[in-house]
Design an enzyme around this catalytic site. Structure first.
Site, PDB file in Angstrom:
ATOM      1  N   ASP A 179       0.816  -1.215   0.000  1.00 60.49           N
ATOM      2  CA  ASP A 179       0.000   0.000   0.000  1.00 60.49           C
ATOM      3  C   ASP A 179       0.849   1.264   0.000  1.00 60.49           C
ATOM      4  O   ASP A 179       0.480   2.262  -0.625  1.00 60.49           O
ATOM      5  CB  ASP A 179      -0.931  -0.003   1.220  1.00 60.49           C
ATOM      6  CG  ASP A 179      -2.120  -0.933   1.038  1.00 60.49           C
ATOM      7  OD1 ASP A 179      -2.283  -1.485  -0.077  1.00 60.49           O
ATOM      8  OD2 ASP A 179      -2.882  -1.108   1.998  1.00 60.49           O
ATOM      9  N   ASP A 189      -2.950  14.336  21.337  1.00 66.07           N
ATOM     10  CA  ASP A 189      -1.688  13.998  20.674  1.00 66.07           C
ATOM     11  C   ASP A 189      -1.691  14.511  19.240  1.00 66.07           C
ATOM     12  O   ASP A 189      -0.635  14.694  18.638  1.00 66.07           O
ATOM     13  CB  ASP A 189      -1.470  12.487  20.673  1.00 66.07           C
ATOM     14  CG  ASP A 189      -0.934  11.982  22.004  1.00 66.07           C
ATOM     15  OD1 ASP A 189      -0.650  12.805  22.893  1.00 66.07           O
ATOM     16  OD2 ASP A 189      -0.814  10.748  22.160  1.00 66.07           O
ATOM     17  N   ALA A 195     -10.816   6.971   0.982  1.00 68.45           N
ATOM     18  CA  ALA A 195      -9.781   5.977   0.652  1.00 68.45           C
ATOM     19  C   ALA A 195      -8.826   5.767   1.819  1.00 68.45           C
ATOM     20  O   ALA A 195      -8.305   4.670   2.020  1.00 68.45           O
ATOM     21  CB  ALA A 195      -9.009   6.412  -0.586  1.00 68.45           C
ATOM     22  N   ASN A 235      -6.516   6.528  10.055  1.00 66.38           N
ATOM     23  CA  ASN A 235      -7.788   6.962  10.637  1.00 66.38           C
ATOM     24  C   ASN A 235      -8.470   5.844  11.423  1.00 66.38           C
ATOM     25  O   ASN A 235      -8.962   6.052  12.539  1.00 66.38           O
ATOM     26  CB  ASN A 235      -8.698   7.460   9.518  1.00 66.38           C
ATOM     27  CG  ASN A 235     -10.098   7.788   9.989  1.00 66.38           C
ATOM     28  OD1 ASN A 235     -10.330   8.783  10.651  1.00 66.38           O
ATOM     29  ND2 ASN A 235     -11.050   6.943   9.623  1.00 66.38           N
ATOM     30  N   LEU A 236      -8.498   4.653  10.856  1.00 64.95           N
ATOM     31  CA  LEU A 236      -9.132   3.524  11.543  1.00 64.95           C
ATOM     32  C   LEU A 236      -8.342   3.135  12.786  1.00 64.95           C
ATOM     33  O   LEU A 236      -8.932   2.812  13.831  1.00 64.95           O
ATOM     34  CB  LEU A 236      -9.253   2.335  10.585  1.00 64.95           C
ATOM     35  CG  LEU A 236      -9.911   1.078  11.147  1.00 64.95           C
ATOM     36  CD1 LEU A 236     -11.323   1.350  11.638  1.00 64.95           C
ATOM     37  CD2 LEU A 236      -9.919  -0.032  10.095  1.00 64.95           C
ATOM     38  N   SER A 237      -7.021   3.191  12.715  1.00 65.89           N
ATOM     39  CA  SER A 237      -6.192   2.878  13.877  1.00 65.89           C
ATOM     40  C   SER A 237      -6.432   3.856  15.022  1.00 65.89           C
ATOM     41  O   SER A 237      -6.275   3.507  16.194  1.00 65.89           O
ATOM     42  CB  SER A 237      -4.709   2.892  13.493  1.00 65.89           C
ATOM     43  OG  SER A 237      -4.425   1.891  12.540  1.00 65.89           O
TER      44      SER A 237
END
Length: 252
Positions: free
Chosen positions: A41, A141, A149, A155-157
């Protein structure tokens, strides 16, 4: 169909490129209809950045580690796979960052623009949407604006939402928010213009990152979607990016 082949520096990617060129030939990227990206990726993002203003499509095959944006690797039937593939069109983000010296830095992000604290001190940020202050002080933080995309990546993490590719929204996601502690972010219209100002920048320095382009000690960052740039990725029939994003939401 005119193909160009690009490969990451991983040995398996380089070896795959040589085999595919021997089998299908290779055109210069500027003359190609499709660029076949061989890697993971991260390399796919590199190739997309390299062709931001190109009319060619990008078809990835996984010769790396993470391959969410890649198709399975196979040398047989490549032309047929590409001919029957499904398109995913995404639009990147533009970032304009002003640093401590007043210098202006511009960059483009396909996944997300992130603001991150540079020291042990938490960042203090003011968030405005379309010139209206929505949060006077966010202690955290960091914070990011992610595209559909990019919503399954960093973002998901950071516990941000997964966004369907066709949805015309952006995710505004905090990273370890301390105050307000329960704020989980917001979904914004794709037309929104986000401005993030750094409070106490000398005491609490912050960097801004557009994918892999970093600006240190920023004072202000403006982020907006770049609708006039279409990035076209190709995915095997039945395994579209839309389907992958949907399936990701049902992972246990």
């Amino acid at each position: 169909m005119r193909l160009a082949f690009a490969a990451s520096d991983r040995p398996e990617a380089q070896e795959a490129r040589e085999r595919l060129i021997a089998r299908y030939g290779c055109h210069p990227a500027a003359e190609a209809d499709v660029v076949v990206a061989l890697g993971g990726d991260g390399f796919m993002l590199e190739v997309l950045h390299a062709h931001l203003r190109s009319t060619c499509s990008i078809y990835g095959m996984n010769r790396g580690s993470v391959g969410f944006l890649m198709n399975d690797y196979a040398e047989e039937g490549l032309l047929e796979r590409i001919a029957t593939s499904e398109k995913a069109i995404t639009h990147p983000l533009s970032m304009e960052a002003v640093d401590a010296t007043g210098a202006v830095h511009q960059a483009v992000a396909i996944n997300e623009v992130s603001l991150l604290r540079q020291t042990h001190q938490t960042a203090k940020l003011r968030v405005s949407i379309d010139n209206k202050v929505r949060m006077e002080e966010l202690v955290c933080d960091g914070v990011m604006v992610a595209t559909p995309a990019g919503s399954t990546a960093y973002n998901l993490s950071a516990h941000g939402p997964i966004i369907p590719i066709a949805a015309q929204v952006l995710a505004l996601t905090p990273i370890s928010a301390f105050r307000p502690r329960r704020w989980r972010g917001a979904l914004l219209s794709h037309t929104a213009r986000v401005m993030i100002e750094v409070l106490e920048p000398e005491k609490r320095p912050v960097s801004a990152v557009a994918d892999n382009y970093e600006v240190r000690r920023v004072r202000r960052v403006e982020i907006a979607e770049t609708r006039h740039i279409d990035l076209v990725m190709l995915f095997d029939a039945g395994r579209s990016l839309e389907e992958r994003v949907l399936a990701e939401q049902f992972q246990s």
